[in-house]
Each structure stands twice: as C-alpha cells, then as structure tokens.
Design a protein around this motif. Structure first.
Motif, PDB file in Angstrom:
ATOM      1  N   GLU A  45       0.833  -1.207   0.000  1.00 55.53           N
ATOM      2  CA  GLU A  45       0.000   0.000   0.000  1.00 55.53           C
ATOM      3  C   GLU A  45       0.870   1.261   0.000  1.00 55.53           C
ATOM      4  O   GLU A  45       0.585   2.243  -0.713  1.00 55.53           O
ATOM      5  CB  GLU A  45      -0.933   0.000   1.212  1.00 55.53           C
ATOM      6  N   ALA A  46       1.954   1.242   0.784  1.00 59.72           N
ATOM      7  CA  ALA A  46       2.846   2.407   0.825  1.00 59.72           C
ATOM      8  C   ALA A  46       3.508   2.635  -0.524  1.00 59.72           C
ATOM      9  O   ALA A  46       3.636   3.791  -0.989  1.00 59.72           O
ATOM     10  CB  ALA A  46       3.889   2.209   1.913  1.00 59.72           C
ATOM     11  N   GLU A  47       3.933   1.571  -1.179  1.00 56.79           N
ATOM     12  CA  GLU A  47       4.558   1.699  -2.502  1.00 56.79           C
ATOM     13  C   GLU A  47       3.554   2.248  -3.505  1.00 56.79           C
ATOM     14  O   GLU A  47       3.904   3.043  -4.401  1.00 56.79           O
ATOM     15  CB  GLU A  47       5.104   0.342  -2.948  1.00 56.79           C
ATOM     16  N   ARG A  48       2.296   1.828  -3.390  1.00 58.23           N
ATOM     17  CA  ARG A  48       1.265   2.334  -4.293  1.00 58.23           C
ATOM     18  C   ARG A  48       1.069   3.833  -4.080  1.00 58.23           C
ATOM     19  O   ARG A  48       0.942   4.611  -5.040  1.00 58.23           O
ATOM     20  CB  ARG A  48      -0.043   1.581  -4.054  1.00 58.23           C
ATOM     21  N   ILE A  49       1.065   4.272  -2.795  1.00 59.50           N
ATOM     22  CA  ILE A  49       0.889   5.696  -2.495  1.00 59.50           C
ATOM     23  C   ILE A  49       2.081   6.491  -3.016  1.00 59.50           C
ATOM     24  O   ILE A  49       1.931   7.581  -3.618  1.00 59.50           O
ATOM     25  CB  ILE A  49       0.706   5.902  -0.988  1.00 59.50           C
ATOM     26  N   VAL A  50       3.300   5.984  -2.810  1.00 55.59           N
ATOM     27  CA  VAL A  50       4.508   6.672  -3.291  1.00 55.59           C
ATOM     28  C   VAL A  50       4.481   6.793  -4.799  1.00 55.59           C
ATOM     29  O   VAL A  50       4.852   7.852  -5.368  1.00 55.59           O
ATOM     30  CB  VAL A  50       5.765   5.927  -2.803  1.00 55.59           C
ATOM     31  N   THR A  51       4.016   5.773  -5.481  1.00 58.08           N
ATOM     32  CA  THR A  51       3.928   5.831  -6.942  1.00 58.08           C
ATOM     33  C   THR A  51       2.958   6.923  -7.360  1.00 58.08           C
ATOM     34  O   THR A  51       3.206   7.698  -8.313  1.00 58.08           O
ATOM     35  CB  THR A  51       3.460   4.464  -7.494  1.00 58.08           C
ATOM     36  N   TYR A  69      -5.064   9.548   0.166  1.00 60.08           N
ATOM     37  CA  TYR A  69      -4.282   8.312   0.337  1.00 60.08           C
ATOM     38  C   TYR A  69      -4.269   7.809   1.783  1.00 60.08           C
ATOM     39  O   TYR A  69      -3.718   6.749   2.067  1.00 60.08           O
ATOM     40  CB  TYR A  69      -2.838   8.554  -0.110  1.00 60.08           C
ATOM     41  N   VAL A  70      -4.852   8.543   2.700  1.00 60.04           N
ATOM     42  CA  VAL A  70      -4.790   8.149   4.117  1.00 60.04           C
ATOM     43  C   VAL A  70      -5.657   6.907   4.350  1.00 60.04           C
ATOM     44  O   VAL A  70      -6.838   6.901   3.960  1.00 60.04           O
ATOM     45  CB  VAL A  70      -5.266   9.296   5.026  1.00 60.04           C
ATOM     46  N   PRO A  71      -5.094   5.823   4.958  1.00 56.15           N
ATOM     47  CA  PRO A  71      -5.911   4.634   5.259  1.00 56.15           C
ATOM     48  C   PRO A  71      -6.927   4.936   6.347  1.00 56.15           C
ATOM     49  O   PRO A  71      -6.736   5.852   7.160  1.00 56.15           O
ATOM     50  CB  PRO A  71      -4.889   3.597   5.722  1.00 56.15           C
ATOM     51  N   ILE A 127      11.344   9.484  -0.326  1.00 56.06           N
ATOM     52  CA  ILE A 127      10.883  10.032  -1.600  1.00 56.06           C
ATOM     53  C   ILE A 127      11.442  11.451  -1.769  1.00 56.06           C
ATOM     54  O   ILE A 127      11.891  12.079  -0.802  1.00 56.06           O
ATOM     55  CB  ILE A 127       9.342  10.069  -1.680  1.00 56.06           C
ATOM     56  N   VAL A 128      11.374  11.971  -3.032  1.00 55.59           N
ATOM     57  CA  VAL A 128      11.823  13.334  -3.325  1.00 55.59           C
ATOM     58  C   VAL A 128      10.599  14.248  -3.267  1.00 55.59           C
ATOM     59  O   VAL A 128       9.604  14.032  -3.980  1.00 55.59           O
ATOM     60  CB  VAL A 128      12.485  13.429  -4.712  1.00 55.59           C
ATOM     61  N   TRP A 129      10.671  15.246  -2.375  1.00 58.51           N
ATOM     62  CA  TRP A 129       9.527  16.131  -2.166  1.00 58.51           C
ATOM     63  C   TRP A 129       9.579  17.241  -3.225  1.00 58.51           C
ATOM     64  O   TRP A 129      10.501  17.322  -4.048  1.00 58.51           O
ATOM     65  CB  TRP A 129       9.565  16.677  -0.747  1.00 58.51           C
TER      66      TRP A 129
END
Length: 454
Positions: A45-51, A69-71, A127-129
């Motif tokens: 789920e985290a990887e999906r949000i980062v994508t 994106y918040v669960p 991640i890059v902000w």
C-alpha cells in the motif's frame, strides 16, 4: 508418594508441558505469519501511495491531495531530514498517532510497532519532495483487528488445552491403575506368603502378553521353584535328621552302658568302644557327603588336565579290588587321553563301583569305548537291579531302594550327579529288576585326544 500417584502426576505433567509447548508454537508461528502478512500488505500500500505521489510530482501537493491516500485505520506522515513533520494525516480514530515520535528514516523500513498496547504496521520509504528535498514517507496502519483475532486464538488454545487435560487425566489414572494393580496383587500375595507360610500364586486375568503378564508368569514360576526347593529342603532335613539319629542313638546307648558296666566287663568295654568308633566313622562319612552336596559348583575346585584314562582306570580298579576283596573285570583295549579332573573322576568311579559291590555278589565289569564325541565308561553289575519307578528317583538325596536299606545313606548317586556336572559329563543309568544295573559315564573327548590319534 505411591507409584500410581507418581505415574499419574508425571504423565499428566509431561502432557501439560507438551501441550503448552505445542500451543505456544502454534500461537507464535501463526501470529508471526499474520503480522508478516499485514506488514507486507502495508508495504504494498505504501509503494502504491509513493507511486501516486511521484506521478503528481509536477503538481502542487497539498494536505488535501494527500488525504485521499490516508488509510481508514492509520496515518500518513512526511518527515524531513531534521526530524520535523511536513505533513501528518490520520484516518478514523487514530489521532493519537500524531503525538507519537517518528524519527527520520534514510532508508526503507517495514516492521510492527506497538503504541499504547495496540500493534501497528509501520513502513518508511524515502521520496523526493516538491522542493527537491529527500523526505521519509511513513505509513502507519492499525493491526488491532489482527490482535483481537490472535486474542481469540489464545482463548481457543487455552480452552482446548484445558478440555484435553480432562480425558488425559482420566486416562493417566486408568493407566496407573492398570500398571499398579498387578504390583498390588504381587505385594498382597507376598504378604500372604509371609503371614501364612503357604506358597501362593498371582491370579492375573490380562489376556495380552505384555511385561505385566510376564512379571506375573515369572513370579508364579519362581513360586513353583521355591515351593519345590522348600519341599526338597524339608525332605532333606527330615532324612538327614533320621540318618544322623541312628548313629547318635547307638553312641549314646553304648556310652551309657560303658558308664554303668564298662569298668567291670572287658568284653563289653571292647564291644562298646568298637561300636562307638564305627558309628562315629559313619557319622563322619555322612557329614562329609552332606558337605560335598551342599557346595555350589564354583566351590568344587575342579582342575582340568590331560590324563591317561587307561592308567587311571587300572590303578582305581586295583585299589578297589584290594580294599573290598571283590573281582573287577576291566576292559580297556587302547590308550585313551582326555582332559578332566583326575581326582573327581576317580571319586565318581568309586561311587558306581561301590554301588555295584553292595547290590551284587558277582564280579563287577568296567568297560571303556570311544565314540566320535565322547569317551564312554560303563560300570555293570549282575545284582538285584531295580524297577523303573526306583530308577527315576535314585538320584534324589537319601532315596534308597527298599532292598538296599541295610547299607549306605542314599547320597552316593546324588553326589555322583553333582560330580558329573562339575566334570561336564553326562550320566545314564539303566537297570532291570533281578538282572543288574549299568551306570554309564559320558566324558567329552578333548582336543589333545584327536591330536594324539586316539
């Protein structure tokens, strides 16, 4: 503690330990699998949000955009390298997570963390902000439902363990009774034997041939042997007392006679002294035979050595003829060497020749021959013989055929049996009433006999 209680306590205790270990292994294995699965789902789920965030990197990312994106049962947080939080968004009733400290994570991390007694799946991905700075994207998801399921599993395992202990406790009690009952019977039987002096056996109703049945059979066999030995001992003591009583009575009578009239009558004095001397000699011979029979085989002091059997037979026969003035016909046509105890074999021959002398007036025959495995010595007489019934009992101590009670103690053949066993020889006795008796000694041939070609 009694044996039955020990069996019950030990078996139940061992079962409880095994059940606890198995239940603990099941619980911890299952909980690890479940938690690992939840952490993997949270990572996905985290990887999906980062994508999704990376795809929108050109747009202005705001808290409202990230809220999508918040669960429902967790939190999203962006942590700057200096440890401050750029964004903290929670879902559901997880506001308490904002108060928790989340250090900056330079690399990826996925693990289970506990906050206020509730487990959470924690995943951190760099991640890059929007400003080009590398921040730590952290996703936290509550595992309270999993913890509740594991709590139910604990209750089920404990309940199953407790319920399983009830039949096992009953079965261990039954097992202890099954094992201890024959032992109690054995103890009770021994106490009855000790109290009554009567031999008794264990009544064991088990149909299986297990160790308990073998113990009962062994005990009953031992009781049979003890009863037989006890009866023989009683008979031996009775017969020995009877045999010793006669010479003691004669000695006492002649001693009393000497005390009253021995000084006045010289003939009576000589007669009494001779009778006392004769009876004392008889008692000594009887005592010596009893002592020999009382010895165990290892106390016989047997000394095996190579001997010339022909020479031994010649000297033994010659000594016997001179001592008793009886003709003995020896038939031994060749030299025979074998390994045996010379003195014990000579004593064995004397016993059989003496028996032949007592019960026959004809010449005694001693014949020797060889077979493949034995040297055979036969001592034969043409005397009164004995019936088959007597032949079966002549090796018993103090047993005497009715016609032979005028001489001897009934110990000679018993002693011969013991001597033959010590010499590793076999005895055979054949007889026919009115025709005589043949005693056969089977001596094993020694290796040196074959080497010498005999």
């Amino acid at each position: 503690m009694k044996l039955g209680n020990r069996i019950q306590v030990y078996t139940t205790g061992l079962f409880v330990i095994l059940l606890v270990l198995i239940s603990a292994a099941v619980y911890f294995s299952f909980s690890k699998i479940v938690y690992d699965s939840d952490v993997d789902q949270t990572r996905v789920e985290a990887e999906r949000i980062v994508t999704g965030i990376n795809e929108r990197s050109g747009d202005s990312l705001s808290a409202d955009v990230l809220r999508a994106y918040v669960p429902a049962n967790g939190m999203i947080r962006l942590v700057l390298p200096d440890g401050t939080s750029e964004v903290s968004l929670t879902g559901g009733n997880q506001e308490n997570l904002i108060e928790q400290a989340y250090p900056y994570e330079a690399g990826e991390k996925a693990e289970v963390r506990s906050y206020e007694g509730v487990p959470y799946a924690f995943v951190s991905i760099p991640i890059v902000w929007t400003n080009g700075e590398v921040v730590s994207f952290q996703l936290t998801r509550s595992l309270e439902a999993t913890a509740q399921n594991l709590s139910i599993l604990r209750i089920v395992l404990v309940t199953v363990a407790v319920l399983a202990m009830i039949p096992f406790f009953l079965s261990s009690r039954l097992l202890s009774r099954l094992i201890v009952t024959p032992i109690h019977s054995l103890i009770h039987t021994m106490q009855q034997i000790r109290g009554s002096g009567q031999f008794k056996k264990i009544s064991y109703e088990g149909k299986s041939k297990d160790e308990l049945a073998q113990m009962a059979d062994t005990f009953n066999t031992m009781i049979d042997q003890l009863e037989d030995i006890y009866q023989k001992q009683e008979q031996f003591v009775s017969n020995a007392s009877h045999e010793l009583k006669t010479p003691l009575t004669v000695i006492e009578s002649y001693a009393s006679l000497l005390k009253r009239r021995g000084k006045q009558e010289e003939e009576l004095f000589q007669e009494s002294v001779e009778a006392i001397h004769s009876e004392a000699k008889r008692m000594r011979e009887l005592t010596e035979q009893l002592l020999l029979l009382a010895r165990k085989e290892e106390h016989w002091d047997v000394q095996f050595e190579s001997i010339d059997l022909s020479r031994l037979l010649q000297t033994t026969v010659a000594s016997f003829e001179k001592a008793y003035q009886r003709k003995v016909e020896l038939r031994c046509t060749q030299a025979i060497h074998l390994t045996t105890d010379e003195q014990k074999l000579k004593q064995l021959l004397y016993i059989f020749m003496d028996n032949a002398r007592k019960y026959s007036e004809e010449p005694i025959e001693v014949n020797v021959e060889k077979t493949e495995n034995h040297v055979v010595i036969r001592v034969m007489d043409r005397g009164i013989g004995m019936s088959q019934k007597d032949l079966e009992k002549v090796f018993d101590r103090f047993y005497q055929v009715d016609e032979s009670r005028t001489e001897g103690y009934g110990l000679g053949l018993s002693l011969a049996k013991e001597l033959a066993h010590a010499l590793r020889a076999d005895l055979q006795l054949s007889s026919e009433k009115g025709s005589g008796t043949t005693a056969t000694i089977l001596l094993p041939r020694s290796e040196d006999s074959h080497l010498q070609g005999v």
